[in-house]
Design a protein around this motif. Sequence first.
Motif, PDB file in Angstrom:
ATOM      1  N   PHE A   4     -25.955  19.978 -32.863  1.00 33.83           N
ATOM      2  CA  PHE A   4     -25.896  18.584 -32.403  1.00 33.83           C
ATOM      3  C   PHE A   4     -24.524  17.952 -32.607  1.00 33.83           C
ATOM      4  O   PHE A   4     -24.313  16.781 -32.256  1.00 33.83           O
ATOM      5  CB  PHE A   4     -26.976  17.747 -33.130  1.00 33.83           C
ATOM      6  N   GLU A   5     -23.625  18.694 -33.224  1.00 32.49           N
ATOM      7  CA  GLU A   5     -22.257  18.226 -33.505  1.00 32.49           C
ATOM      8  C   GLU A   5     -22.253  16.891 -34.251  1.00 32.49           C
ATOM      9  O   GLU A   5     -21.639  15.910 -33.819  1.00 32.49           O
ATOM     10  CB  GLU A   5     -21.459  18.107 -32.197  1.00 32.49           C
ATOM     11  N   CYS A   6     -23.005  16.862 -35.327  1.00 30.75           N
ATOM     12  CA  CYS A   6     -23.028  15.681 -36.189  1.00 30.75           C
ATOM     13  C   CYS A   6     -23.263  16.124 -37.631  1.00 30.75           C
ATOM     14  O   CYS A   6     -23.350  17.325 -37.902  1.00 30.75           O
ATOM     15  CB  CYS A   6     -24.117  14.711 -35.737  1.00 30.75           C
ATOM     16  N   ARG A   7     -23.347  15.167 -38.559  1.00 30.16           N
ATOM     17  CA  ARG A   7     -23.576  15.528 -39.958  1.00 30.16           C
ATOM     18  C   ARG A   7     -25.084  15.671 -40.211  1.00 30.16           C
ATOM     19  O   ARG A   7     -25.889  15.065 -39.504  1.00 30.16           O
ATOM     20  CB  ARG A   7     -23.000  14.442 -40.881  1.00 30.16           C
ATOM     21  N   VAL A   8     -25.433  16.412 -41.247  1.00 28.69           N
ATOM     22  CA  VAL A   8     -26.854  16.620 -41.574  1.00 28.69           C
ATOM     23  C   VAL A   8     -27.548  15.277 -41.830  1.00 28.69           C
ATOM     24  O   VAL A   8     -28.665  15.040 -41.349  1.00 28.69           O
ATOM     25  CB  VAL A   8     -27.003  17.549 -42.814  1.00 28.69           C
ATOM     26  N   GLU A   9     -26.836  14.377 -42.534  1.00 29.40           N
ATOM     27  CA  GLU A   9     -27.462  13.079 -42.858  1.00 29.40           C
ATOM     28  C   GLU A   9     -27.631  12.176 -41.632  1.00 29.40           C
ATOM     29  O   GLU A   9     -28.303  11.167 -41.711  1.00 29.40           O
ATOM     30  CB  GLU A   9     -26.719  12.371 -43.996  1.00 29.40           C
ATOM     31  N   ASP A  10     -26.965  12.531 -40.514  1.00 26.51           N
ATOM     32  CA  ASP A  10     -27.196  11.762 -39.283  1.00 26.51           C
ATOM     33  C   ASP A  10     -28.533  12.168 -38.660  1.00 26.51           C
ATOM     34  O   ASP A  10     -29.136  11.410 -37.907  1.00 26.51           O
ATOM     35  CB  ASP A  10     -26.074  12.027 -38.266  1.00 26.51           C
ATOM     36  N   ILE A  11     -28.977  13.385 -38.985  1.00 23.44           N
ATOM     37  CA  ILE A  11     -30.257  13.873 -38.436  1.00 23.44           C
ATOM     38  C   ILE A  11     -31.413  13.593 -39.392  1.00 23.44           C
ATOM     39  O   ILE A  11     -32.492  13.189 -38.977  1.00 23.44           O
ATOM     40  CB  ILE A  11     -30.197  15.401 -38.155  1.00 23.44           C
ATOM     41  N   PHE A  12     -31.174  13.825 -40.675  1.00 27.31           N
ATOM     42  CA  PHE A  12     -32.251  13.658 -41.668  1.00 27.31           C
ATOM     43  C   PHE A  12     -31.955  12.485 -42.598  1.00 27.31           C
ATOM     44  O   PHE A  12     -30.859  12.396 -43.147  1.00 27.31           O
ATOM     45  CB  PHE A  12     -32.406  14.935 -42.502  1.00 27.31           C
ATOM     46  N   GLN A  13     -32.918  11.609 -42.734  1.00 23.81           N
ATOM     47  CA  GLN A  13     -32.760  10.465 -43.650  1.00 23.81           C
ATOM     48  C   GLN A  13     -33.986  10.351 -44.560  1.00 23.81           C
ATOM     49  O   GLN A  13     -35.102  10.620 -44.134  1.00 23.81           O
ATOM     50  CB  GLN A  13     -32.620   9.138 -42.872  1.00 23.81           C
ATOM     51  N   LEU A  14     -33.698   9.953 -45.805  1.00 26.18           N
ATOM     52  CA  LEU A  14     -34.810   9.704 -46.736  1.00 26.18           C
ATOM     53  C   LEU A  14     -35.494   8.405 -46.337  1.00 26.18           C
ATOM     54  O   LEU A  14     -34.823   7.449 -45.941  1.00 26.18           O
ATOM     55  CB  LEU A  14     -34.284   9.571 -48.171  1.00 26.18           C
ATOM     56  N   GLU A  15     -36.817   8.399 -46.431  1.00 29.06           N
ATOM     57  CA  GLU A  15     -37.551   7.178 -46.093  1.00 29.06           C
ATOM     58  C   GLU A  15     -37.502   6.229 -47.275  1.00 29.06           C
ATOM     59  O   GLU A  15     -37.543   6.650 -48.417  1.00 29.06           O
ATOM     60  CB  GLU A  15     -39.000   7.523 -45.738  1.00 29.06           C
TER      61      GLU A  15
END
Lengths: 166, 64
Positions: free
Chosen positions: B52-63
């Motif tokens: 996706f050419e982005c950072r991991v935290e841009d895809i996954f976030q803690l709720e």
Amino acid sequence: MNKIKLLPRSLRVVGLALVFFCFGLFVTDPEVVFGEMSFLGSEIQSPWKVTVPSLLADDHGETVLFKWEENDISNEILLTLMLLGTYLIAFSKIKEEDEFSYQLRMEAMSQAHLWNGLLLLLANWLFYDGIFLYIMIWGLFSFLLIFSLVFAFKIRNYRKDLSYEE
Amino acid sequence: MKNSIKVERAKKDLTQAKLAELVGVSRQTINAMELGKYVPSTTLALKLAKIFECRVEDIFQLEE
């Protein structure tokens, strides 16, 4: 990623064939589990009676560490095939093997452990004498059978979700 | 843990099957992640970020 070395997928079919064969034999002639063979209702001389090494055996009322004794090994062969079959089913790869299926495998294993323990605990209080021995024989491979069923059920449930896409 | 795999996938115009092929997992795994039923390993998260050419935290976030 997989920490468990799994067997080739084709061996699952061999495992299923072995389990069905043993189960079929058991249903048609349950006495074979206890080493007594019969044919059309009449007892026959088992061709599997051989001299085998026996550990902690009973020798005229005394327990000895080792002795050779005559034994019908048809039940041992049946249990070996059944165990082998259940292992092949439980530890063969599925079509889509990856880290998600690995997690499902681990979940199924812990749930099977719990269910198997509960069933054996119930059996301990509900069955006695010869029937209890019979249940314990099934207990040898009940864990692997329950595990295979729970795992197959979980995989099936997730396959159903595949209708969801966009 | 929430994720935006579905959104990122739409941006790249990828089907679940194509994304699964690119990161080397089954479509079932991508589907389970999108539905929030599976949290991927670090390796898989990094592979997704690369696609996706982005950072991991841009895809996954803690709720919260």
